[in-house]
Write an enzyme that holds these catalytic residues in place. Sequence first.
Site, short mmCIF file in Angstrom:
data_model
loop_
_atom_site.label_atom_id
_atom_site.label_comp_id
_atom_site.label_asym_id
_atom_site.label_seq_id
_atom_site.Cartn_x
_atom_site.Cartn_y
_atom_site.Cartn_z
N LYS A 196 -2.43 -2.01 1.29
CA LYS A 196 -3.65 -2.79 1.45
C LYS A 196 -4.04 -3.34 0.09
O LYS A 196 -4.27 -2.58 -0.85
CB LYS A 196 -4.76 -1.91 2.02
CG LYS A 196 -6.10 -2.63 2.08
CD LYS A 196 -7.10 -1.92 2.92
CE LYS A 196 -8.44 -2.63 2.89
NZ LYS A 196 -9.41 -1.98 3.76
N GLU A 234 3.96 2.86 -2.00
CA GLU A 234 2.80 3.34 -1.22
C GLU A 234 3.22 3.66 0.23
O GLU A 234 2.83 4.68 0.79
CB GLU A 234 1.71 2.25 -1.16
CG GLU A 234 0.88 2.12 -2.42
CD GLU A 234 -0.20 3.19 -2.51
OE1 GLU A 234 -0.28 4.08 -1.64
OE2 GLU A 234 -0.96 3.15 -3.50
N LYS A 249 -1.63 -5.49 4.66
CA LYS A 249 -2.89 -6.21 4.86
C LYS A 249 -3.30 -6.89 3.57
O LYS A 249 -3.25 -6.24 2.53
CB LYS A 249 -3.95 -5.18 5.27
CG LYS A 249 -5.33 -5.73 5.45
CD LYS A 249 -6.27 -4.62 5.79
CE LYS A 249 -7.66 -5.21 5.91
NZ LYS A 249 -8.67 -4.20 6.00
C1 PBG Z 1 -12.73 -1.01 5.39
C2 PBG Z 1 -11.99 -2.18 5.90
C3 PBG Z 1 -12.02 -3.51 5.45
C4 PBG Z 1 -11.24 -4.24 6.33
C5 PBG Z 1 -10.73 -3.35 7.27
N1 PBG Z 1 -11.19 -2.08 6.99
C6 PBG Z 1 -12.77 -4.13 4.34
C7 PBG Z 1 -12.47 -3.77 2.95
O1 PBG Z 1 -11.54 -3.00 2.65
O2 PBG Z 1 -13.21 -4.22 2.09
C8 PBG Z 1 -11.02 -5.74 6.28
C9 PBG Z 1 -10.69 -6.37 7.60
C10 PBG Z 1 -10.83 -7.86 7.63
O3 PBG Z 1 -11.15 -8.53 6.63
O4 PBG Z 1 -10.62 -8.41 8.72
N2 PBG Z 1 -12.16 -0.30 4.36
#
Ligand code: PBG
Length: 325
Positions: A196, A234, A249
Amino acid sequence: MYLQRRNRILRQSPAIRNLVAETKLTPDDFIVPLFIDEGSNIKTEIASMPGYYRNSLDITVSEVKELWSMGLKSVLLFIKCKDELKDNTGKEAWNKNGLMQRSIKAIKDAVPEMVIMTDVALDPFSSYGHDGIVKDDEIINDETVEALVKMSISHAEAGADFVAPSDMMDGRIGAIRKGLEENNFTKVGIMSYSAKYASCFYGPFRDALDSAPGFGDKKTYQMNYANRIEAIKETLMDIEEGADIVMVKPAMAYLDIIREVKNSVQVPVSAYHVSGEYAMIKAAAKMGWLDENKAVIESLTSIKRAGADLIATYFAKDAVKLIAQ
Ligand code: PBG
């Protein structure tokens, strides 16, 4: 002109193109993210995500019934926590009667076969809007992991099928797996947000949950988008620690990472087509600069072609309708 090979033969009609298409989308590919709010009969459109809503639980339950009837088989739950329940420990996240826990139960009761995945991270519950506990302006790892374990167990108790840690703390997958085992949740899976990235494309999501970080950014825990090898490190570590499904992501700017992860692992790979990616298509379509339906199908097909076995996307319902045509 004499040509030994003519590649256009396989492109000459829709029927032939479909016969030889390497990638086809199906409803089984999609995970539907849902934003849930307190109250009843509340449906709030998210300003930066036109056509996407944050719904109260009653409306969410009807929505889940509709999703199931369309062939969509998994939902990923996010809740909007009331401001007065937020603090630095994020303890509302494992409240047995919290909105997330009530939502899991209500959805399971209404549509028992729907696969319920739950976001595990402290940001919606944190007074700082960070994914972990803050001490001296730092997001501290180990205490946060303990909180994530409690949160995951409470989701499992409520009936979640998969917990989806999205926080990027070190060691959380192993700790959550151990916690689930010790509490006899041997059928609960972990979908880890393994790679992520610290991305600007989460902006609209933070509007949806009012969860933008109050200070600084998330770069000390989410990954630097300049890195590729680190994504493999990771991901392999998360699998080692017990992840059942791994995730990359965002998706569209990270197709190289999706492919590299896919080639490196023996577990299903998911990709999150995030809020900002949704917003970009919506905005361009609204201006008349892009054909929305075509952009949606091309984007999702590219993500699957890159190697995603599963795609979390706000376009899931649209995509199911479009591929049925
Ligand atoms: C929470 C989380 C986020 C997203 C999914 N879970 C936001 C972030 O990490 O700031 C983003 C999902 C999206 O933008 O559609 N940790």
